[in-house]
Design a protein around this motif. Sequence first.
Motif, PDB file in Angstrom:
ATOM      1  N   TYR A  78      39.275  40.693  24.316  1.00 10.27           N
ATOM      2  CA  TYR A  78      40.403  39.846  24.719  1.00 10.27           C
ATOM      3  C   TYR A  78      40.015  38.921  25.871  1.00 10.27           C
ATOM      4  N   GLY A  94      46.598  44.682  23.269  1.00  3.42           N
ATOM      5  CA  GLY A  94      46.813  43.280  23.590  1.00  3.42           C
ATOM      6  C   GLY A  94      47.818  43.083  24.705  1.00  3.42           C
ATOM      7  N   TYR A 123      45.159  45.328  28.169  1.00  5.42           N
ATOM      8  CA  TYR A 123      44.540  44.073  28.595  1.00  5.42           C
ATOM      9  C   TYR A 123      45.136  43.596  29.920  1.00  5.42           C
TER      10      TYR A 123
END
Length: 466
Positions: A177, A204, A208
């Motif tokens: 990411y 995500g 992250y």
Amino acid sequence: MAMDESVVVPGIALGADWVDDVLLAGPAADVCLRLPEVIDRGKLRTLVQQRQKELAQAGFRAGGAVALRLPPSVAFVTHLLAVWRSGGQAILLDHRLTDYEVRRAIERLVPQVVVSADRPVPAGLRTFHDVGADLASYSGHPANTAHAVVQLSSGSTGPSKVIGRTAEDLVEEINRYTRIDGVPTKNERLILLPSMVHVLGLVGGLLYCLHAGVELVPPARLTGDAIVHAIAAETTPATVLGVPFHIGLLASVQQPPWLPQFKRMTTGGELVPQAVSDAFEQKYGVPLGNMYGMTEVGVIGTDLFGRHRPAIRPAPGIDVRVVDGELQIARKESPYLGLSDPARWSDGWLRTRDAGVVDPETGLVSIKGRLDSQVSVGGLKVDLTEVEYTLGTLRGVEAAVVVFDGSITAYLQLHERRETTRLEAELSQRLASYKRPRTLHVLDQLPRTTTGKLVRDLTVLRKAVS
């Protein structure tokens, strides 16, 4: 920022290093969560340490497993990190699963401790809940595998699969990411709409953001107005992360205010029709990005600026190939718990069961729908994905699912009243007769999985009609 290559990623039995170095590092005063209660890194670290003590008192030991049956909440976040920091395996069970589904999962995976909400979780449109945790000792067994996290697939096309990912695999995806152009960066915000129990919201979103120093902000409620309010609440740049279902929520806001801090929206899951993306971008003046991934491997490809729609670019470090029209992803080990199914993974390649094409010049990947969406009608091939897409272009159609049930059958959800005869007449101008559905079912609400994906299981769809 990319993760330092010197960071050691241990197995689950070796303890806390990867959690501290990858997720919890940083100045104590840095805000990481707005729920709306503000939680900085110092407070988060303190809460995680408290949870570790409580888990140990309930019988959890390093190398064991803990089942988390919690809604998105501070309790979920802190218990998840505590399990990992203690060298354990976290089994994530969506709080919306039935008792029967949970019981089957627990009997198969045998956690040492089961953590549930201490009160009934109200149904409704909340994205984050204020609940405590009830810890129950279950067994003294160690975890069945060395995976850091075990998840159930969403089951949109059939029964759920049990999927495991190692700590190393999670860190690799977090690092992936950080190398994607267009993701939010430090001192920005991510307005999170999907559940943290599933891969998009978990890696995500939560993981992250913790790693990159991005503030994670679930809106107070899952409505268009609440999402807009969350964007407008601070002046720092904001990215909205959701699935196509959430685009409709934002589209429902009649006259959204000017939102200079709104940077973009990124959706995972199903592909977004061009007409929908155009309407969204016109209304909010920001790009609608696209992300493609699987629970088994996380993010696979992205187009966060909407430049290549409907194609995507493989995420950094992802090796993609197409064999007999099927998209396959390189993965060293099978992600499935139990016996490996060669129809899903073999020889280092994960079979996505999605039809796809890779452009030999640009490397861009185009997803053509599920392989099982191609059927034969009178000896002629029909791609049900094409039929779905075309139905979605008709006025008044909010969502569509097309299946083959002896003949082509369509299930529709409308946002304005339309007669089926009018829809059929319009469809006849756009599709050849052999491609058109023989039956149209209009439902108030199409069935969806807990992650917001449209359900394509025939039994569930028939039940919805009846």
